[in-house]
Design an enzyme around this catalytic site. Structure first.
Site, short mmCIF file in Angstrom:
data_model
loop_
_atom_site.label_atom_id
_atom_site.label_comp_id
_atom_site.label_asym_id
_atom_site.label_seq_id
_atom_site.Cartn_x
_atom_site.Cartn_y
_atom_site.Cartn_z
N CYS A 34 50.41 42.07 51.10
CA CYS A 34 50.36 42.78 49.81
C CYS A 34 49.45 44.01 49.86
CB CYS A 34 49.91 41.83 48.70
SG CYS A 34 51.01 40.44 48.51
N HIS A 59 47.57 46.32 42.91
CA HIS A 59 48.70 45.47 43.35
C HIS A 59 49.01 44.50 42.21
CE1 HIS A 59 51.11 42.52 45.21
NE2 HIS A 59 50.14 41.65 45.41
N ASN A 111 55.58 39.94 41.31
CA ASN A 111 54.78 40.45 42.43
C ASN A 111 55.74 40.85 43.55
OD1 ASN A 111 53.31 40.59 44.81
ND2 ASN A 111 51.99 38.85 44.34
O1 UT7 Z 1 50.13 38.92 46.15
C1 UT7 Z 1 49.35 38.12 46.99
C2 UT7 Z 1 48.19 37.61 46.30
N1 UT7 Z 1 48.53 36.43 45.54
C3 UT7 Z 1 47.88 36.18 44.41
O2 UT7 Z 1 47.09 36.99 44.00
C4 UT7 Z 1 48.11 34.86 43.70
C5 UT7 Z 1 46.82 34.39 43.08
N2 UT7 Z 1 46.95 33.13 42.43
C6 UT7 Z 1 47.59 32.96 41.24
O3 UT7 Z 1 48.14 33.92 40.72
C7 UT7 Z 1 47.54 31.63 40.56
O4 UT7 Z 1 46.70 30.78 41.30
C8 UT7 Z 1 48.95 30.96 40.38
C9 UT7 Z 1 49.74 31.72 39.34
C10 UT7 Z 1 49.71 30.93 41.68
C11 UT7 Z 1 48.75 29.54 39.88
O5 UT7 Z 1 48.00 29.55 38.67
P1 UT7 Z 1 46.75 28.58 38.51
O6 UT7 Z 1 46.23 28.82 37.17
O7 UT7 Z 1 45.83 28.81 39.67
O8 UT7 Z 1 47.45 27.17 38.56
P2 UT7 Z 1 47.07 25.92 39.48
O9 UT7 Z 1 47.63 26.07 40.84
O10 UT7 Z 1 45.61 25.63 39.31
O11 UT7 Z 1 47.86 24.78 38.74
C12 UT7 Z 1 47.52 24.37 37.40
C13 UT7 Z 1 48.51 23.33 36.95
C14 UT7 Z 1 48.66 22.17 37.92
O12 UT7 Z 1 48.90 21.02 37.14
P3 UT7 Z 1 47.69 19.99 36.81
O13 UT7 Z 1 47.17 19.56 38.15
O14 UT7 Z 1 46.69 20.79 36.03
O15 UT7 Z 1 48.38 18.93 36.03
C15 UT7 Z 1 49.92 22.52 38.71
O16 UT7 Z 1 50.59 21.37 39.21
O17 UT7 Z 1 49.83 23.92 36.86
C16 UT7 Z 1 50.75 23.18 37.66
N3 UT7 Z 1 51.69 24.12 38.24
C17 UT7 Z 1 52.81 24.53 37.63
N4 UT7 Z 1 53.33 24.21 36.42
C18 UT7 Z 1 54.49 24.81 36.06
C19 UT7 Z 1 51.59 24.78 39.43
N5 UT7 Z 1 52.66 25.60 39.61
C20 UT7 Z 1 53.42 25.45 38.51
C21 UT7 Z 1 54.63 26.05 38.08
N6 UT7 Z 1 55.11 25.69 36.85
N7 UT7 Z 1 55.27 26.94 38.82
#
Ligand code: UT7
Length: 303
Positions: A111, A230, A260
Site C-alpha cells: 500500500c 492511503h 482500499n
Molecule cells: O492497506 C493496508 C493497511 N491495512 C489497514 O490499514 C487495515 C487496518 N485495520 C483495520 O482497518 C481494522 O482492523 C479492520 C477493519 C480490518 C477490522 O476492524 P476492527 O475494529 O479492528 O475489528 P476486529 O478485527 O477487532 O473485530 C471486531 C469484531 C470481532 O468480533 P468479536 O470478537 O468482537 O465478537 C470480529 O469477529 O468484529 C468481528 N468481525 C467482523 N464482523 C462482521 C471481523 N471481521 C468482520 C466482518 N464483518 N467482516
C-alpha cells in the site's frame, strides 16, 4: 531541479459490490463495514486485469498532462498482483501506449507503493536521469475472505511528474521488516492480516512521519492544504487528523466509493481532486502511504 505533478488519470471498473452484496457472500453486514471502515462499495474487475487498468489510467494521465507518450522517459508501476511475474507490467504499459523512449520497471511496496514510486521518480529526476516520469498504482485483490474482502477494491491511478527548476518536494520513507507477518499475501494464496496491529501501526506511525516531513520542510501542519492519505480505513484517516490537530476537511477521502485499492488509492484520489478542481496551483500537499512490510512514508509537494 525536482519533480512536479503535471497530470493524473485513473480507471476503476464499472462493476461494483455494495456492502449488502458482500453480506450475501460472507458473514458480515452493511452496518459493521460502514462503522469499522467507512466503506460503502468497492469496484471489482470483470474483464480487466492489473495491466489493462494500468494502461487506461496511464492514457488518461498523459491526456491530462497534455504530453505525448514518446516524451516519457521512465515508467514505474507499483502493484502486488501483476498479471505475470515477468515481464513487468510497466513494459506492457509502455507497449500499449507507445512510450518507446521509456525505461520501465515495477516495484512492490504494497500500500506504500505509490509513495515509493513517487520518491523513486524524484530520485531519477534529481539525478538528471529522467525528465518526464509516468507512475502507476494498479491493484486487484481477492475479495472472498471475510476479514479482508470488506476492505479492498480494484482500480488503477496514474500520475505524470515533470522535472522543473524551482519546484519543492521532499520525502521520508521507513520500513520495519520485523512486522512482516502482520499483513501477508503468500504466492497463490489470499491476504492474511492482523487488522488491529496494522490499525495501531498506522495510527501511531503516520502522524510521526508527517511531522518528520514537515520539520524537514520547516512547515506546520496548519500550512498544508491537503493531506492525501492511503485510503485504508476512514477511522485511520480521522485518527491521524485528530493527532495532528488538523480539521478533517484537510483530509480528503473517497474510501466510501472505492474501498482500499492499495497502491492505487493515492493516485485515484489525487485524480479525483484535480478533476473536481479542489487541487489548485500553489497548494502544499502531503501524500502518505502505509501498509505491508511494514512500510510507511510521506511526500511533500507543491502543485
Ligand atoms: O492497506 C493496508 C493497511 N491495512 C489497514 O490499514 C487495515 C487496518 N485495520 C483495520 O482497518 C481494522 O482492523 C479492520 C477493519 C480490518 C477490522 O476492524 P476492527 O475494529 O479492528 O475489528 P476486529 O478485527 O477487532 O473485530 C471486531 C469484531 C470481532 O468480533 P468479536 O470478537 O468482537 O465478537 C470480529 O469477529 O468484529 C468481528 N468481525 C467482523 N464482523 C462482521 C471481523 N471481521 C468482520 C466482518 N464483518 N467482516
Amino acid at each position: 531541479m525536482t519533480g512536479r505533478l503535471i497530470g493524473t488519470g485513473s480507471y476503476v471498473p464499472d462493476h461494483y459490490l455494495s456492502n449488502e452484496d458482500i453480506a450475501k457472500i460472507v458473514d458480515t453486514s452493511d452496518q459493521w463495514i460502514r462503522e469499522r471502515t467507512g466503506v460503502v462499495r468497492r469496484h471489482i474487475v470483470e474483464e480487466d486485469t492489473t495491466a489493462t487498468m494500468a494502461v487506461q489510467a496511464a492514457k488518461r494521465a498523459l491526456e491530462d498532462a497534455s504530453i505525448q507518450a514518446e516524451e516519457i522517459d521512465l515508467i514505474i508501476v507499483s502493484t502486488i498482483v501483476s498479471d505475470v511475474l515477468m515481464p513487468c507490467t510497466a513494459c506492457y504499459v509502455q507497449n500499449e501506449i507507445g512510450a518507446v523512449n521509456a525505461f520501465c520497471f515495477d516495484l512492490n511496496a504494497a500500500c506504500s507503493g505509490f509513495l515509493v514510486a513517487y520518491s523513486t521518480a524524484l530520485g531519477y529526476i534529481e539525478m538528471g536521469l529522467a525528465k518526464k516520469v509516468l507512475l502507476i498504482g494498479t491493484e486487484l485483490l481477492d475479495w472472498t475472505d471475510r476479514s479482508t474482502c470488506i476492505l479492498f477494491g480494484d482500480g488503477a491511478g496514474a500520475a505524470v511528474i515533470e522535472a522543473v527548476d524551482g519546484a519543492r518536494a521532499s520525502i521520508c520513507m521507513h520500513s520495519d521488516g520485523s512486522k512482516g507477518d502482520s499483513l501477508l499475501l503468500p504466492r497463490n494464496g489470499t491476504i492474511t492480516m492482523n487488522g488491529q496491529d496494522v490499525f495501531r501501526f498506522a495510527v501511531s506511525k503516520v502522524p510521526k512521519v508527517i511531522k518528520e516531513l514537515l520539520e524537514q520542510q520547516q512547515k506546520t501542519a496548519g500550512e498544508i492544504d491537503y493531506f492525501i492519505l492511503h485510503q485504508a480505513n476512514k477511522r485511520i484517516i480521522d485518527a491521524v487528523a485528530k493527532r495532528l490537530q488538523v480539521e478533517e476537511s484537510h483530509f480528503p477521502c473517497n474510501i466510501e466509493e472505492y474501498a482500499n485499492t492499495s497502491s492505487a488509492s493515492i493516485p485515484i484520489l489525487l485524480d479525483e481532486l484535480r478533476k473536481e478542481g479542489t487541487l489548485k496551483k500553489g497548494q502544499k500537499i502531503v501524500l502518505t502511504g502505509f501498509g505491508a512490510g511494514l512500510t510507511w512514508g510521506a511526500v511533500y509537494m507543491e502543485i
